[in-house]
Structures are given as C-alpha cells and as structure tokens.
Design a protein around this motif. Sequence first.
Motif, PDB file in Angstrom:
ATOM      1  N   ARG A   1       2.695 -57.740  83.281  1.00 14.01           N
ATOM      2  CA  ARG A   1       1.916 -56.259  83.039  1.00 14.01           C
ATOM      3  C   ARG A   1       1.325 -55.914  84.106  1.00 14.01           C
ATOM      4  O   ARG A   1       0.448 -56.378  85.011  1.00 14.01           O
ATOM      5  N   GLU A   2       1.226 -54.447  84.142  1.00 19.15           N
ATOM      6  CA  GLU A   2       0.464 -53.944  85.110  1.00 19.15           C
ATOM      7  C   GLU A   2      -1.176 -53.833  84.636  1.00 19.15           C
ATOM      8  O   GLU A   2      -1.504 -54.203  83.585  1.00 19.15           O
ATOM      9  N   GLY A   3      -1.742 -54.237  85.747  1.00 19.54           N
ATOM     10  CA  GLY A   3      -3.330 -54.483  85.651  1.00 19.54           C
ATOM     11  C   GLY A   3      -3.604 -55.930  85.531  1.00 19.54           C
ATOM     12  O   GLY A   3      -4.827 -56.401  85.498  1.00 19.54           O
ATOM     13  N   CYS A   4      -2.634 -56.941  85.513  1.00 19.57           N
ATOM     14  CA  CYS A   4      -2.768 -58.435  85.314  1.00 19.57           C
ATOM     15  C   CYS A   4      -2.228 -58.811  86.780  1.00 19.57           C
ATOM     16  O   CYS A   4      -1.614 -58.437  87.508  1.00 19.57           O
ATOM     17  N   ASP A   5      -3.060 -60.055  86.960  1.00 20.43           N
ATOM     18  CA  ASP A   5      -2.758 -60.509  88.420  1.00 20.43           C
ATOM     19  C   ASP A   5      -1.680 -61.703  88.508  1.00 20.43           C
ATOM     20  O   ASP A   5      -1.200 -62.057  89.524  1.00 20.43           O
ATOM     21  N   GLY A   6      -1.218 -62.014  87.219  1.00 16.76           N
ATOM     22  CA  GLY A   6      -0.071 -62.756  87.174  1.00 16.76           C
ATOM     23  C   GLY A   6      -0.247 -64.346  87.693  1.00 16.76           C
ATOM     24  O   GLY A   6      -0.293 -64.645  89.081  1.00 16.76           O
ATOM     25  N   HIS A   7      -0.654 -65.217  86.796  1.00  9.14           N
ATOM     26  CA  HIS A   7      -0.860 -66.600  87.377  1.00  9.14           C
ATOM     27  C   HIS A   7      -0.616 -67.593  86.128  1.00  9.14           C
ATOM     28  O   HIS A   7      -0.495 -67.135  85.085  1.00  9.14           O
ATOM     29  N   LEU A   8      -0.765 -68.960  86.592  1.00 10.19           N
ATOM     30  CA  LEU A   8      -0.299 -69.958  85.717  1.00 10.19           C
ATOM     31  C   LEU A   8      -2.045 -70.734  86.199  1.00 10.19           C
ATOM     32  O   LEU A   8      -2.476 -70.912  87.108  1.00 10.19           O
ATOM     33  N   LEU A   9      -2.241 -71.581  85.066  1.00 10.04           N
ATOM     34  CA  LEU A   9      -2.955 -72.872  85.205  1.00 10.04           C
ATOM     35  C   LEU A   9      -1.948 -73.726  85.138  1.00 10.04           C
ATOM     36  O   LEU A   9      -1.225 -74.110  84.179  1.00 10.04           O
ATOM     37  N   LEU A  10      -1.747 -74.766  86.342  1.00 10.46           N
ATOM     38  CA  LEU A  10      -1.004 -75.901  86.243  1.00 10.46           C
ATOM     39  C   LEU A  10      -1.343 -77.048  86.956  1.00 10.46           C
ATOM     40  O   LEU A  10      -1.593 -77.123  88.189  1.00 10.46           O
ATOM     41  N   GLY A  11      -1.532 -78.183  86.527  1.00  9.36           N
ATOM     42  CA  GLY A  11      -2.211 -79.396  86.989  1.00  9.36           C
ATOM     43  C   GLY A  11      -3.616 -79.072  87.148  1.00  9.36           C
ATOM     44  O   GLY A  11      -4.161 -78.021  87.074  1.00  9.36           O
ATOM     45  N   PHE A  12      -4.245 -80.431  87.108  1.00  8.54           N
ATOM     46  CA  PHE A  12      -5.843 -80.379  87.369  1.00  8.54           C
ATOM     47  C   PHE A  12      -5.886 -80.155  88.722  1.00  8.54           C
ATOM     48  O   PHE A  12      -5.315 -81.013  89.494  1.00  8.54           O
ATOM     49  N   GLN A  13      -6.545 -79.330  89.363  1.00  9.02           N
ATOM     50  CA  GLN A  13      -7.124 -79.033  90.561  1.00  9.02           C
ATOM     51  C   GLN A  13      -8.366 -80.259  91.095  1.00  9.02           C
ATOM     52  O   GLN A  13      -8.283 -80.589  92.186  1.00  9.02           O
ATOM     53  N   ARG A  14      -9.150 -80.434  89.963  1.00 10.37           N
ATOM     54  CA  ARG A  14     -10.218 -81.460  90.179  1.00 10.37           C
ATOM     55  C   ARG A  14     -10.195 -82.101  88.580  1.00 10.37           C
ATOM     56  O   ARG A  14     -10.872 -81.850  87.875  1.00 10.37           O
ATOM     57  N   ALA A  15      -9.439 -83.264  88.932  1.00  7.28           N
ATOM     58  CA  ALA A  15      -8.769 -84.039  87.699  1.00  7.28           C
ATOM     59  C   ALA A  15     -10.077 -84.879  87.155  1.00  7.28           C
ATOM     60  O   ALA A  15     -11.005 -85.492  88.165  1.00  7.28           O
TER      61      ALA A  15
ATOM     62  N   SER B   1      -5.236 -85.085  90.433  1.00  2.09           N
ATOM     63  CA  SER B   1      -5.675 -83.914  91.125  1.00  2.09           C
ATOM     64  C   SER B   1      -4.700 -83.250  91.940  1.00  2.09           C
ATOM     65  O   SER B   1      -4.017 -83.957  92.917  1.00  2.09           O
ATOM     66  N   ARG B   2      -4.303 -82.242  91.999  1.00  2.00           N
ATOM     67  CA  ARG B   2      -3.393 -81.465  92.781  1.00  2.00           C
ATOM     68  C   ARG B   2      -3.811 -80.161  93.227  1.00  2.00           C
ATOM     69  O   ARG B   2      -4.495 -79.112  92.312  1.00  2.00           O
ATOM     70  N   SER B   3      -4.032 -79.862  94.454  1.00  2.25           N
ATOM     71  CA  SER B   3      -4.318 -78.641  95.034  1.00  2.25           C
ATOM     72  C   SER B   3      -3.255 -77.417  94.826  1.00  2.25           C
ATOM     73  O   SER B   3      -2.293 -77.871  94.279  1.00  2.25           O
ATOM     74  N   VAL B   4      -3.713 -76.209  94.805  1.00  2.00           N
ATOM     75  CA  VAL B   4      -2.877 -75.186  94.521  1.00  2.00           C
ATOM     76  C   VAL B   4      -1.492 -75.551  95.286  1.00  2.00           C
ATOM     77  O   VAL B   4      -0.345 -75.085  94.971  1.00  2.00           O
ATOM     78  N   ASP B   5      -1.913 -75.823  96.809  1.00  2.00           N
ATOM     79  CA  ASP B   5      -0.643 -75.899  97.517  1.00  2.00           C
ATOM     80  C   ASP B   5       0.209 -76.998  97.015  1.00  2.00           C
ATOM     81  O   ASP B   5       1.260 -76.898  97.302  1.00  2.00           O
ATOM     82  N   MET B   6      -0.269 -78.052  96.705  1.00  2.00           N
ATOM     83  CA  MET B   6       0.527 -79.209  96.042  1.00  2.00           C
ATOM     84  C   MET B   6       1.310 -78.646  94.921  1.00  2.00           C
ATOM     85  O   MET B   6       2.281 -79.205  94.854  1.00  2.00           O
TER      86      MET B   6
END
Length: 289
Positions: A141-155, A248-253
């Motif tokens: 949607r217009e005005g939204c940044d478009g993202h997921l939360l996916l996996g722990f980055q800091r588990a 723990s998974r970084s965003v790149d991972m």
Amino acid sequence: MLIPLLKLESNRVRRNYLGGKILDQLSGETNPSDGDRPEDWIASTTIARNPGLPSLDNEGLSMVTLEGSSVSIRDLYHGNPVYYLGVKHVATKGADPGFLMKLLDSSMRLHIQAHPTAEFAQTHLNSRYGKLETYLILDVREGCDGHLLLGFQRAPSPQEWFRIVTEQDMQAMHQCFDPVPVNPGEVWLVPGGMPHAIGEGVLVMEVMEPSDLVVRCEFEREGIVVPPDARFMGCDPAFALTIFDYTSRSVDMVHQQCQIAPMVRSQGPGWQFENLITSAHTDCFTIDR
C-alpha cells in the motif's frame, strides 16, 4: 453430479488483525474498508480455527453454488476425488488438495507468531500437516514500507522467550527482530518454527500446508486482542513455545535462506514462464508463474 468448472463463492475469513480493503475492491464492493476479514481462502478444504470468537459453522471451507444451493468444495472432492484431483494425486495425498491458498491484505502488522513443522504436528498435535508458508508479494500500500519480520535476528534463549511472551515484555520482544524489506513480485518461504509477521500494507498470495495451527506471541496489537484460547494452539504455553526455531539470522541470512529466486524455464517475446516453488522446497505443492 460432475461439474467441470466450479464457481467459488466469496470465502472471507475472520482473523485477529485488520485488513481486507483491497479484497473488497477486487470483489467490487461499493464501500471497501478494512475489517476483521482480511483474508480470502481460495478453493479451501481447511477449517479455520478461531477459538475465543463466536463459532461459525464450517468457517474457512470454500463453497460452490450448484443449482441454487451451496455445496462445500471439500464435499465435491470427497464425493469424486479422482475426477477433481486426478489418479496420481489421490494415490499420494488422498481426497484433499494438500495445500491452502489465500489472498491476504494487511492494514496493520500482524502479531508475531510461528507455526509447527509437519514433523512436530504429526508427533504432538494429531495433524498430518504443520504450516510451512510461502508468500508471493503482490503489492504494498502507498505510504507503507513493505516488510516482514522473519526469524530472530537476536535470538533469545527458550527460557528468556518464555518470559518475554508470558510477561508480554514488548520492548524485549521487538528487540529480537529487524524488519526485512520486501517488494512486489518477490517470493518468500517461511519454514515451520520460524517466528514471523507480515508487515503493514502488504498484499500477498499465500500458499501453505493446509492447517490453521499457530502460536501467537503478541496478545494485543493496535487494540486487537488475541483471545487466550487462540494463543497457544490449546496447549500449555511452555510446550507450545518449543515449536520455535531459536536461531539468530541476520537480515542478509534471511534473504539467502528464505527469498526464493524464480527459475526461468522458457521465454519468448513478451512472456516468461517461471518455477517459483518446487518439490525442492516442499512436497505439498508447487507454484509457477
């Protein structure tokens, strides 16, 4: 009666978050708006689980209009599975499709949650299927940044996650995650056990194992309260939280492990045929584009 072309009725399903305005627009509603039915379950033979909400008979099942009457597509499949699903499918998966497909239109970020793997569900929950999910991002949607939360980055440790969830320590919970940006056209895979949440304003085609098993970790978000019976699959909280993958998974991972690169199989002037989800990802379904 054998019907070669089935006209599906609308199959909007109640959820513990708001959305659905774009689904209203797609179906031609005169006053499209966001509400508590942000998902359309397509050709579904799966019953929706909404504990804590008033019961609706057969919620989640897709209905077909035949000679002026509504019949569930599940009953049609079970009445003549070979005709509707094919000999090979029935021999391996029986009289059900073996997957659930939705259009999901969020106007708010969903509650942080996770689903069991098939192995966990078979061992502990008397279910043939867990809930591996795949997302084809259709729009943001217009005005939204478009993202997921996916996996722990800091588990957290399992013990700390139990404390965070049961005490509803929102600051500590949110510090476990970084947003993972997504864009229209991308394909993502969410294995069972991986914590996740679809972000605000994301429209997805979601295809998954056909269950509605979920552990929700945020009990309230933007005024939407998840009823106690809908938080832990009806299980003891300590047991339910064992479904989580505490890696723990970084965003790149996460990008490397969960974003699926389409495989171009053929193309020509003005067209391209791609495999998106294959048997290498799941034995329940495939997705082509």
